[in-house]
Design a protein around this motif. Structure first.
Motif, PDB file in Angstrom:
ATOM      1  N   GLU A 293       0.535  -1.231   0.357  1.00  0.00           N
ATOM      2  CA  GLU A 293       0.017  -0.275   0.315  1.00  0.00           C
ATOM      3  C   GLU A 293       0.933   1.607  -0.140  1.00  0.00           C
ATOM      4  OE1 GLU A 293      -3.206   0.085   3.084  1.00  0.00           O
ATOM      5  OE2 GLU A 293      -3.153  -1.719   3.194  1.00  0.00           O
ATOM      6  N   GLN A 294       0.713   2.384  -0.544  1.00  0.00           N
ATOM      7  CA  GLN A 294       0.605   3.562   0.237  1.00  0.00           C
ATOM      8  C   GLN A 294       0.317   4.084   0.943  1.00  0.00           C
ATOM      9  OE1 GLN A 294       0.591   6.486  -3.532  1.00  0.00           O
ATOM     10  NE2 GLN A 294       1.609   5.210  -4.939  1.00  0.00           N
ATOM     11  N   THR A 295       1.352   4.267   1.635  1.00  0.00           N
ATOM     12  CA  THR A 295       1.142   4.823   3.686  1.00  0.00           C
ATOM     13  C   THR A 295       1.819   6.473   3.606  1.00  0.00           C
ATOM     14  OG1 THR A 295       2.779   3.755   3.913  1.00  0.00           O
ATOM     15  CG2 THR A 295       0.533   2.629   4.137  1.00  0.00           C
ATOM     16  N   THR A 296       1.908   6.835   4.308  1.00  0.00           N
ATOM     17  CA  THR A 296       2.336   7.791   4.950  1.00  0.00           C
ATOM     18  C   THR A 296       2.928   8.174   6.063  1.00  0.00           C
ATOM     19  OG1 THR A 296       0.563   8.521   6.640  1.00  0.00           O
ATOM     20  CG2 THR A 296       0.070   9.199   3.900  1.00  0.00           C
ATOM     21  N   ILE A 297       3.722   9.008   6.464  1.00  0.00           N
ATOM     22  CA  ILE A 297       4.894   9.531   7.743  1.00  0.00           C
ATOM     23  C   ILE A 297       4.615  10.634   7.368  1.00  0.00           C
ATOM     24  CG2 ILE A 297       6.924  10.008   5.248  1.00  0.00           C
ATOM     25  CD1 ILE A 297       8.543   8.620   8.583  1.00  0.00           C
ATOM     26  N   ILE A 298       4.995  11.563   8.953  1.00  0.00           N
ATOM     27  CA  ILE A 298       4.686  12.379   9.431  1.00  0.00           C
ATOM     28  C   ILE A 298       5.536  12.717  10.311  1.00  0.00           C
ATOM     29  CG2 ILE A 298       3.542  13.707   9.954  1.00  0.00           C
ATOM     30  CD1 ILE A 298       1.031  13.072   9.351  1.00  0.00           C
ATOM     31  N   SER A 299       6.429  13.440  10.364  1.00  0.00           N
ATOM     32  CA  SER A 299       7.635  14.412  11.926  1.00  0.00           C
ATOM     33  C   SER A 299       7.474  15.783  12.060  1.00  0.00           C
ATOM     34  CB  SER A 299       8.908  13.579  11.628  1.00  0.00           C
ATOM     35  OG  SER A 299       9.825  13.818  11.663  1.00  0.00           O
ATOM     36  N   ASN A 300       6.977  15.758  13.062  1.00  0.00           N
ATOM     37  CA  ASN A 300       7.597  17.283  14.497  1.00  0.00           C
ATOM     38  C   ASN A 300       8.932  17.199  14.726  1.00  0.00           C
ATOM     39  OD1 ASN A 300       4.825  18.822  13.008  1.00  0.00           O
ATOM     40  ND2 ASN A 300       3.931  16.640  13.442  1.00  0.00           N
ATOM     41  N   GLU A 309      26.156  34.784  28.891  1.00  0.00           N
ATOM     42  CA  GLU A 309      27.342  34.326  29.125  1.00  0.00           C
ATOM     43  C   GLU A 309      27.856  33.102  29.493  1.00  0.00           C
ATOM     44  OE1 GLU A 309      31.008  37.802  30.707  1.00  0.00           O
ATOM     45  OE2 GLU A 309      28.720  37.884  30.213  1.00  0.00           O
ATOM     46  N   ASN A 310      27.056  32.407  30.970  1.00  0.00           N
ATOM     47  CA  ASN A 310      28.033  31.610  31.557  1.00  0.00           C
ATOM     48  C   ASN A 310      27.147  30.280  31.498  1.00  0.00           C
ATOM     49  OD1 ASN A 310      30.371  33.243  32.987  1.00  0.00           O
ATOM     50  ND2 ASN A 310      28.240  34.536  34.198  1.00  0.00           N
ATOM     51  N   THR A 311      25.856  30.775  30.918  1.00  0.00           N
ATOM     52  CA  THR A 311      24.905  29.544  30.431  1.00  0.00           C
ATOM     53  C   THR A 311      24.436  29.511  29.091  1.00  0.00           C
ATOM     54  OG1 THR A 311      24.201  29.369  33.089  1.00  0.00           O
ATOM     55  CG2 THR A 311      22.435  28.213  32.301  1.00  0.00           C
ATOM     56  N   ASP A 312      24.441  28.134  28.686  1.00  0.00           N
ATOM     57  CA  ASP A 312      23.992  27.750  27.809  1.00  0.00           C
ATOM     58  C   ASP A 312      22.961  26.400  28.348  1.00  0.00           C
ATOM     59  OD1 ASP A 312      24.816  24.921  26.906  1.00  0.00           O
ATOM     60  OD2 ASP A 312      26.780  26.209  26.946  1.00  0.00           O
ATOM     61  N   TYR A 313      22.067  26.487  27.102  1.00  0.00           N
ATOM     62  CA  TYR A 313      20.893  25.511  27.262  1.00  0.00           C
ATOM     63  C   TYR A 313      19.778  25.432  25.762  1.00  0.00           C
ATOM     64  CZ  TYR A 313      17.841  30.074  26.325  1.00  0.00           C
ATOM     65  OH  TYR A 313      16.659  30.571  25.692  1.00  0.00           O
ATOM     66  N   SER A 314      19.220  24.044  26.107  1.00  0.00           N
ATOM     67  CA  SER A 314      18.805  23.034  24.615  1.00  0.00           C
ATOM     68  C   SER A 314      17.376  22.841  25.515  1.00  0.00           C
ATOM     69  CB  SER A 314      19.717  22.670  23.799  1.00  0.00           C
ATOM     70  OG  SER A 314      18.969  22.014  22.696  1.00  0.00           O
ATOM     71  N   PHE A 315      16.450  22.665  24.563  1.00  0.00           N
ATOM     72  CA  PHE A 315      15.392  21.927  24.759  1.00  0.00           C
ATOM     73  C   PHE A 315      14.361  21.285  23.657  1.00  0.00           C
ATOM     74  CE2 PHE A 315      10.812  21.344  24.799  1.00  0.00           C
ATOM     75  CZ  PHE A 315      10.354  20.289  25.302  1.00  0.00           C
ATOM     76  N   SER A 316      13.807  20.626  23.496  1.00  0.00           N
ATOM     77  CA  SER A 316      13.534  19.649  21.747  1.00  0.00           C
ATOM     78  C   SER A 316      12.015  18.833  22.213  1.00  0.00           C
ATOM     79  CB  SER A 316      15.055  19.853  21.030  1.00  0.00           C
ATOM     80  OG  SER A 316      15.029  18.725  21.628  1.00  0.00           O
ATOM     81  N   ALA A 317      11.915  18.592  21.302  1.00  0.00           N
ATOM     82  CA  ALA A 317      10.543  17.463  21.702  1.00  0.00           C
ATOM     83  C   ALA A 317      10.150  17.002  19.773  1.00  0.00           C
ATOM     84  CB  ALA A 317       9.458  18.220  22.078  1.00  0.00           C
ATOM     85  N   SER A 318      10.087  15.629  20.116  1.00  0.00           N
ATOM     86  CA  SER A 318       9.598  14.949  18.179  1.00  0.00           C
ATOM     87  C   SER A 318       8.578  14.149  18.567  1.00  0.00           C
ATOM     88  CB  SER A 318      10.737  14.520  17.934  1.00  0.00           C
ATOM     89  OG  SER A 318      11.162  13.931  18.253  1.00  0.00           O
ATOM     90  N   HIS A 319       7.969  13.889  17.452  1.00  0.00           N
ATOM     91  CA  HIS A 319       7.120  12.039  17.382  1.00  0.00           C
ATOM     92  C   HIS A 319       6.938  12.749  15.909  1.00  0.00           C
ATOM     93  CE1 HIS A 319       3.443   9.979  18.264  1.00  0.00           C
ATOM     94  NE2 HIS A 319       2.960  10.760  17.005  1.00  0.00           N
TER      95      HIS A 319
END
Length: 1013
Positions: A293-300, A309-319
């Motif tokens: 079958e032809q099917t889908t894939i979805i990514s977010n 100057e003294n701190t760095d940060y990172s936040f991420s989320a995915s599905h």
């Protein structure tokens, strides 16, 4: 009074002047080339206010105090500060920072300047990963890294990949060690969001000796993205939607062709014809159309990164939500991730950092690879059968294995869920100048739940899939491991010419696992909805329970000393001592030393640099590493066998436990001895990078189970077997070359071309206690088709060699008898097998080497072009010289066939390649080179075209950049292999390269959007 008034007025005027806020508009370019720089961080010093440059290098930052200082920072360039009050020209030029570009290579327990690396190290950066945007991060290594082979375990959603570095060296676990942010990670790379990865570094030679007992198969170091200092919060959102489809269908017979050949089969055997009237055939079912079958894939994916100057940060989320191209409602994969990292300088001498990653994977699957898989049935079932026919009684007899694949799908119920929390906490203390102590705690905690339901169903008389009663299986597993590192790094310069970096430390690793599982029958209403142990009402032997507990520990001490004399003579010495609970007291501890050296040729006055030669480094390495990834406690006798005892006054027979596999108290490490020589060049104003290498890896003391042992030890008892002993040696050697050329033709046009090639020569040089080790599967009841044998590549194919087709009875009579092969004499139209040993008889003793699953050459070619706002990239790779066994055709008289069988032998001179068809007994079905095909291929993996929207209309709404793109994955594959996919393999060292009905990798057409605020 007047004087005081004037002073006050001047002060107020001065304060008003310096507190003015202005809007600043400017441009940032590369000083050397004049190329606009995209993504330069522009920050008001001492604040979190800032922006980034657009595709043309332009930036606008509003309400800037007139006494402020702007900080311009960009990876690979020197940071520049501009006082707003002292200039009106904000067309900024940044200078390249060669040192910064060098200091990006992670080598384990630290990093090193690229120019000073003396081992064989390859890196894939975030830009390449973003271009490829793979579902599984492991695929970013395929074709981008010389000497690294990545093969999918299946094309089904959520399937993992097999990574092999410089060939297969062991009959056991050949997977490399994965290090994620400094700690050991065994969760599978499909559990990591590729958008979170900053770089993937591969240690291929003695550089990996810093990991001692687990570095024998190479090391893959993954560093995830973090925030950047002095950068305002940068928000990115990436999404794509894709359409998936199969890349090919196998050319099978239609109903008329099938009926004609089946009749011919029966006629040649002297049997009655199954299809007496072809006009009565009612169906012409294309089973592949039915299951594909032809099917889908979805990514977010969304992320927020920045820093002060003294701190760095990172936040991420995915599905990620991916449907399978076969049975999408029963074959799918969903991955949800969240990642948080923070890095802060608590004091000038103390840095604290933390990374935490959460992953939830949910998947459902079908039987996707092997005899009895959905595709196996779709290939072999007769096209004359209706797709609505669940029970095949009353149709043509297809044997006891082949069933309706649609019915098989409808009766498949399973659900798998894993929750994984991984992370690390690290503290760096510079307690004395140039003396740094690092403590790091890394952990993985995972919970796995699996539910399977097998409904009561009858597929037809004697079918192996039949179930007279239903059954539910539940499995719950919990695993936890931690890695604690404590190491001290000293960096000192002596006599102005000698730079020394000394690292001394220890690592403690522990993993613990527990599981509970059970099976019950009598599920209410024969329904998956009620499939639970508690509600099942069945009685009898099929009500089972079980559990296990696993434990493993490793304690290590290591040291590394790096010398750089006059910035031209380089030396690195590594030593590691490991103690592993997998080995007994006699061999639990081992030492793993290595040494690497380099010579910067262009630092010598008699060589120097020029417009052509900009950099040259000659390097060599030798080291020893180990492999302890084997089943636990092989040095102990464990009560895992079965026995029957005579007990009590009545001398009753009682079933009980007995010793399982025989213990080997002297079992010890596999040891890899790795030698490497390399040459690194930069030519033509650093436009051309060239890396040339020769490697020789010898793996000694291979841990081999099943070496024959005298029956007096009871190895034939249920649950028992021969011990695992150190009994083999395998070598891999070859050459590698990597070339990269980049050029900025003009302000509007630039391009990059990267090519790599690697050769592999694999040979087994020693097996103690046995002539061969057998493995793999072909057909039903046939001898194993693959072997490990001295003088041959590991896992080579062993079978009969063919020499055309018998064209007449005279040729049959003149040839050595083939009666012993199948109990019948050959006839005209049968395959002619070669009498290898020349004894005048063709039998199983005439088997010989007929193929090698290991490619002779692997290659990768990757291109990227940038023209104004357009961006194009293409990635490709190739395997040359490997063979594949075609093993997806069932040996039954009435199964469907590939349409090449229309060219079967029908009389003298008709063909010399395809044997006759017959429903009678022949030797044609025996494993021979007739079933071995050339598996060489070239695959264009990814083609991507992107467009950056003009920034003029975006700046007013606070958007830095917007990229629209279209992408095709698994675009084209050029191969002569007749199966679904030339990458098909079980992944086993002995028995790999055998196609049992591989679930093909889908071709995916995607449209995506990347937005940066």
């Amino acid at each position: 009074m007047v004087k005081n008034f004037m002073i006050t007025a001047i002060c107020l005027l001065s304060m008003w002047t310096y507190s003015q806020e202005i809007d600043i508009k400017g441009n940032v370019t590369d000083k050397d080339s004049g190329t606009p720089l995209l993504g330069v961080n522009v920050l008001v010093e001492g604040t979190t206010k800032g922006t980034t440059t657009d595709f043309d290098g332009n930036f606008i930052i509003t309400s800037v105090p007139s006494d402020a200082t702007l900080v311009f920072s960009y990876l690979g360039f020197q940071t520049k500060k501009v006082n707003v009050a002292e200039t009106t020209d904000f067309n900024i030029q940044l200078e390249s920072d060669t040192q910064a570009l060098d200091d990006v290579v992670v080598i384990g327990y630290g990093a090193s300047s690229r120019r000073k690396i003396t081992g064989s190290v390859s890196t894939v950066d975030a830009e390449s990963i973003q271009d490829l945007e793979p579902i599984n991060a492991a695929n970013a290594l395929q074709g981008t890294t010389a000497g690294v082979s990545v093969t999918p375990q299946s094309g089904s959603p959520g399937a993992e990949s097999n990574i092999r570095i410089r060939g297969i060296s062991t009959n056991g676990n050949s997977a490399p060690l994965i290090i994620l942010n400094g700690f050991q990670y065994d969760g599978g790379l499909n559990s990591i969001n590729p958008n979170d990865i900053e770089s993937i570094t591969v240690l291929k030679d003695a550089q990996a000796a810093i990991y001692g007992s687990v570095g024998a198969n190479g090391v893959v170091l993954i560093e995830t993205k973090t925030g950047k200092r002095n950068q305002a919060a940068e928000v990115t959102y990436n999404t794509y939607v894709g359409l998936q489809q199969t890349t090919r269908k196998l050319p099978l017979l239609n109903s008329n062709e099938y009926a004609l050949l089946i009749n011919e089969k029966y006629g040649n055997a002297g049997f009655n014809l199954p299809f007496s009237d072809l006009s009565q055939i009612q169906y012409n079912t294309d089973w592949q159309d039915e299951v594909f079958e032809q099917t889908t894939i979805i990514s977010n994916n969304v992320s927020v990164r920045g820093g002060s100057e003294n701190t760095d940060y990172s936040f991420s989320a995915s599905h990620l939500d991916q449907k399978g191209i076969v049975a999408p409602e029963k074959s799918n994969f969903k991955r949800t991730t969240a990642k948080l990292s923070i890095n802060t300088d608590v004091r000038d001498f103390l840095n604290l950092s933390a990374n935490v990653i959460y992953t939830n994977n949910r998947s459902s699957g079908i039987n996707s690879f092997g005899l009895g898989s959905v595709l196996f049935n779709a290939i072999n079932i007769a096209p004359t059968i209706s797709p609505n026919r669940d029970n095949l009684n009353g149709t043509i007899d297809l044997g006891n294995e082949v069933v309706n694949p649609l019915t098989q799908i409808n009766n498949t119920f399973n659900d798998f869920e894993s929750n994984r929390l991984s992370g690390s906490f690290q503290a760096e203390l510079e307690y004395i100048k140039d003396f740094k102590l690092t403590a790091r705690y890394g952990f993985n905690s995972s919970n796995l739940n699996n539910r399977e339901f097998f409904p009561e169903f009858n597929f037809g008389t004697n079918k192996v899939f039949n179930r007279p009663f239903n059954q539910v299986n539940l499995n719950q597993q919990e695993f936890y491991d931690y890695t604690f590192d404590l190491f001290n790094t000293i960096e000192k310069t002596f006599f102005d010419d000698l730079d020394v970096t000394f690292t001394l430390g220890m690592t403690a690793f522990r993993t613990h696992g527990e599981a509970l599982f059970g099976s019950r029958t009598g599920v209410l209403r024969n329904s998956y909805e009620f499939a639970d142990l508690d509600s099942a009402t069945g009685l009898g032997d099929n009500q089972t329970n079980g559990s296990f507990v696993s434990e493993f520990r490793r304690l290590s001490y290591f040291s590394r000393v790096e010398f750089s004399f006059k910035d031209r003579y380089l030396l690195s010495v590594i030593n590691r001592r490991d103690t592993s609970s997998n080995f007994g007291p006699n061999n639990s501890t081992a030492w793993f030393p290595s040494v690497t050296g380099g010579w910067l040729l262009t630092e010598e006055d008699f060589i120097g640099t020029s417009d052509v030669l900009n950099f040259a480094k000659l390097r060599a390495s030798y080291g020893e590493m180990g492999n302890d990834r084997i089943p636990n406690f092989l040095f102990l006798s464990v009560l895992s066998g079965e026995a029957t005892y005579v007990l009590g006054e009545d001398q009753e027979l009682v079933n009980g436990l007995a010793l399982g596999p025989l213990a080997n108290p002297n079992v010890k490490w596999e040891t890899a001895k790795k030698f490497n020589v390399g040459l690194d060049l930069k030519l033509f104003k650093r436009s051309l990078d060239v890396t040339l290498e020769y490697y020789d890896n010898t793996r000694e003391d291979l841990l081999i189970p099943g070496i024959p042992t005298s029956g007096i030890f009871g190895t034939a008892a249920p649950g028992s077997s021969a011990p695992t002993i150190n009994a083999g040696t395998v070598t891999n050697s070859g050459f590698e070359a990597a070339l990269g050329y980049s050029k900025d033709i003009s302000e509007d046009f630039s391009f990059n071309i990267n090519y790599n090639v690697s050769t592999i020569n694999n040979e087994v040089t020693q097996i103690n206690g046995a002539d061969v080790i057998r493995g793999g599967q072909f057909g039903i009841g046939q001898l194993p088709p693959a072997r490990m044998e001295v003088g041959q590549p590991i896992g080579y194919f062993y079978g009969l060699q063919t020499n055309g087709i018998f064209q007449s009875q005279a040729e049959v009579d003149a040839h050595p008898s083939q009666l012993q092969l199948a109990g019948v004499e050959a006839r005209p139209g049968d395959i002619r097998f070669v009498d290898i040993n020349g004894d005048g008889i063709v039998n199983q003793d005439d088997r010989t080497s007929i193929g090698d699953p290991i490619p002779d050459v692997t290659m990768g070619l990757n291109l990227s072009f940038n023209y104004k706002n357009f961006e194009f990239s293409a990635y490709s790779f190739a395997n040359l010289g490997n063979d594949i066994v075609r093993n997806f055709e069932r040996d039954q008289p009435n199964v469907n066939m590939m349409n090449r069988r229309l060219n079967r032998w029908t009389g003298p001179g008709s063909t010399n390649t395809e044997p006759r068809v017959s429903a009678g007994a022949t030797a044609n079905k025996l494993f021979s080179d007739y079933f071995v095909e050339d598996g060489s291929f070239i695959r264009i993996q990814t083609i991507s075209l992107g467009y950056f929207l003009p920034t003029d209309a975006l700046e007013s709404i606070g958007i830095s950049s917007v990229k629209l793109y279209g992408k095709v994955d698994n675009a084209f594959t050029f191969t002569e292999y007749s199966g679904y996919d030339p990458t098909a393999s079980t992944g086993a060292p002995i028995g790999g390269g055998i196609d049992l009905g591989f679930y093909p990798l889908p071709r995916t057409f995607s449209l995506g959007l990347n937005v940066k605020l």
